[in-house]
Design a protein around this motif. Structure first.
Motif, PDB file in Angstrom:
ATOM      1  N   ALA A  72     -94.404  48.104  46.526  1.00  0.00           N
ATOM      2  CA  ALA A  72     -94.181  48.541  47.907  1.00  0.00           C
ATOM      3  C   ALA A  72     -92.888  47.952  48.463  1.00  0.00           C
ATOM      4  N   ALA A  73     -92.643  46.669  48.192  1.00  0.00           N
ATOM      5  CA  ALA A  73     -91.425  46.018  48.671  1.00  0.00           C
ATOM      6  C   ALA A  73     -90.183  46.641  48.040  1.00  0.00           C
ATOM      7  N   VAL A  74     -90.233  46.887  46.737  1.00  0.00           N
ATOM      8  CA  VAL A  74     -89.091  47.496  46.051  1.00  0.00           C
ATOM      9  C   VAL A  74     -88.867  48.923  46.561  1.00  0.00           C
ATOM     10  N   PHE A  75     -89.945  49.627  46.852  1.00  0.00           N
ATOM     11  CA  PHE A  75     -89.806  50.973  47.423  1.00  0.00           C
ATOM     12  C   PHE A  75     -89.032  50.912  48.736  1.00  0.00           C
ATOM     13  N   LEU A  76     -89.418  50.015  49.620  1.00  0.00           N
ATOM     14  CA  LEU A  76     -88.756  49.916  50.930  1.00  0.00           C
ATOM     15  C   LEU A  76     -87.309  49.454  50.804  1.00  0.00           C
ATOM     16  N   VAL A  77     -87.069  48.415  50.012  1.00  0.00           N
ATOM     17  CA  VAL A  77     -85.697  47.939  49.807  1.00  0.00           C
ATOM     18  C   VAL A  77     -84.889  48.996  49.060  1.00  0.00           C
ATOM     19  N   MET A 149     -86.095  57.798  46.384  1.00  0.00           N
ATOM     20  CA  MET A 149     -87.257  56.973  46.042  1.00  0.00           C
ATOM     21  C   MET A 149     -88.553  57.781  45.967  1.00  0.00           C
ATOM     22  N   LEU A 150     -88.706  58.763  46.841  1.00  0.00           N
ATOM     23  CA  LEU A 150     -89.997  59.410  47.031  1.00  0.00           C
ATOM     24  C   LEU A 150     -90.447  60.268  45.857  1.00  0.00           C
ATOM     25  N   ASP A 151     -89.556  60.998  45.225  1.00  0.00           N
ATOM     26  CA  ASP A 151     -89.995  61.903  44.147  1.00  0.00           C
ATOM     27  C   ASP A 151     -90.650  61.140  42.997  1.00  0.00           C
ATOM     28  N   ASP A 152     -90.112  59.991  42.636  1.00  0.00           N
ATOM     29  CA  ASP A 152     -90.708  59.215  41.541  1.00  0.00           C
ATOM     30  C   ASP A 152     -92.043  58.602  41.943  1.00  0.00           C
ATOM     31  N   VAL A 153     -92.124  58.112  43.175  1.00  0.00           N
ATOM     32  CA  VAL A 153     -93.384  57.523  43.644  1.00  0.00           C
ATOM     33  C   VAL A 153     -94.467  58.596  43.752  1.00  0.00           C
ATOM     34  N   LEU A 154     -94.092  59.828  44.083  1.00  0.00           N
ATOM     35  CA  LEU A 154     -95.073  60.913  44.139  1.00  0.00           C
ATOM     36  C   LEU A 154     -95.478  61.407  42.750  1.00  0.00           C
ATOM     37  N   ALA A 155     -94.659  61.155  41.746  1.00  0.00           N
ATOM     38  CA  ALA A 155     -95.026  61.503  40.365  1.00  0.00           C
ATOM     39  C   ALA A 155     -95.933  60.432  39.751  1.00  0.00           C
ATOM     40  N   ALA A 156     -95.828  59.203  40.229  1.00  0.00           N
ATOM     41  CA  ALA A 156     -96.570  58.077  39.648  1.00  0.00           C
ATOM     42  C   ALA A 156     -98.080  58.275  39.584  1.00  0.00           C
ATOM     43  N   PRO A 157     -98.748  58.829  40.599  1.00  0.00           N
ATOM     44  CA  PRO A 157    -100.212  58.980  40.503  1.00  0.00           C
ATOM     45  C   PRO A 157    -100.677  59.827  39.318  1.00  0.00           C
ATOM     46  N   TYR A 158     -99.865  60.764  38.887  1.00  0.00           N
ATOM     47  CA  TYR A 158    -100.229  61.556  37.703  1.00  0.00           C
ATOM     48  C   TYR A 158    -100.294  60.655  36.469  1.00  0.00           C
ATOM     49  N   ALA A 159     -99.307  59.794  36.318  1.00  0.00           N
ATOM     50  CA  ALA A 159     -99.304  58.866  35.184  1.00  0.00           C
ATOM     51  C   ALA A 159    -100.408  57.825  35.335  1.00  0.00           C
ATOM     52  N   MET A 160    -100.682  57.403  36.562  1.00  0.00           N
ATOM     53  CA  MET A 160    -101.781  56.467  36.797  1.00  0.00           C
ATOM     54  C   MET A 160    -103.103  57.102  36.358  1.00  0.00           C
ATOM     55  N   ALA A 161    -103.285  58.376  36.674  1.00  0.00           N
ATOM     56  CA  ALA A 161    -104.517  59.080  36.285  1.00  0.00           C
ATOM     57  C   ALA A 161    -104.625  59.175  34.769  1.00  0.00           C
ATOM     58  N   LEU A 162    -103.498  59.417  34.094  1.00  0.00           N
ATOM     59  CA  LEU A 162    -103.512  59.453  32.626  1.00  0.00           C
ATOM     60  C   LEU A 162    -103.916  58.094  32.050  1.00  0.00           C
TER      61      LEU A 162
END
Length: 180
Positions: A72-77, A149-162
């Motif tokens: 979260a911190a790296v996302f904001l920075v 930043m947002l496109d990669d963070v929005l793709a992350a849940p798919y990989a988390m589900a995998l």
């Protein structure tokens, strides 16, 4: 009079017309994740790889929840750093702080099992390249540092589900952070 000679263009601020800020500047160090994004070929892959040792260290020092807080911190920075670094350019390839934040999100559910870091890495690279919805929407529509930043963070849940599905499939040999 300080006019530019005929045929020359006036000096431009870093981040405009393809010009990068100096490497030693904080926005450069963060946006390129300490130079990982400047390595030849596949900067996103280099950025994701560079995120892994940091993730392991954060988990070792503070546990999986510390990794989530760090993401979260790296996302904001990263919003600030990538906007400042990119200037008018739309998502330059060498900006990989977005991969770092998203890779840490993907690692979060498997943070205590280093064997699954490889799966988390591969799963994230696949979804980052494929950009499923809503990541593809954000990639096209959201501009500036937030868009980077947002496109990669929005793709992350798919990989988390995998990763979670693999954990279920392979017998739940791994502890997930929310089970503590």
């Amino acid at each position: 009079m300080n006019a530019a000679p005929a045929g020359s263009s006036p000096p431009q601020a870093p981040g405009q017309s393809g010009q990068r800020p100096p490497f030693w500047r904080p926005e450069s160090l963060i946006a390129t994740w300490f130079g990982a994004g400047l390595l030849p070929k596949a900067p996103g892959t280099w950025g994701s790889l560079a995120a892994l040792p940091f993730a392991a260290a954060i988990v070792w020092l503070g546990g999986p929840w510390a990794l989530l807080a760090a993401a979260a911190a790296v996302f904001l920075v990263g919003i600030w750093a990538s906007a400042k670094y990119a200037g008018e350019r739309a998502d330059p390839g060498e900006v990989v702080v977005d991969e770092v934040a998203a890779q840490w999100l993907v690692i979060f559910p498997v943070a205590l099992d280093l064997k699954l870091y490889v799966l988390a890495f591969v799963a994230f690279r696949v979804v980052d390249i494929l950009k499923p919805w809503p990541a593809n929407w954000a990639d096209r529509r959201v501009k500036g540092g937030l868009g980077i930043m947002l496109d990669d963070v929005l793709a992350a849940p798919y990989a988390m589900a995998l990763c979670y599905a693999a954990w279920l499939w392979f017998g739940r040999n791994t502890c997930f952070p929310w089970t503590y």
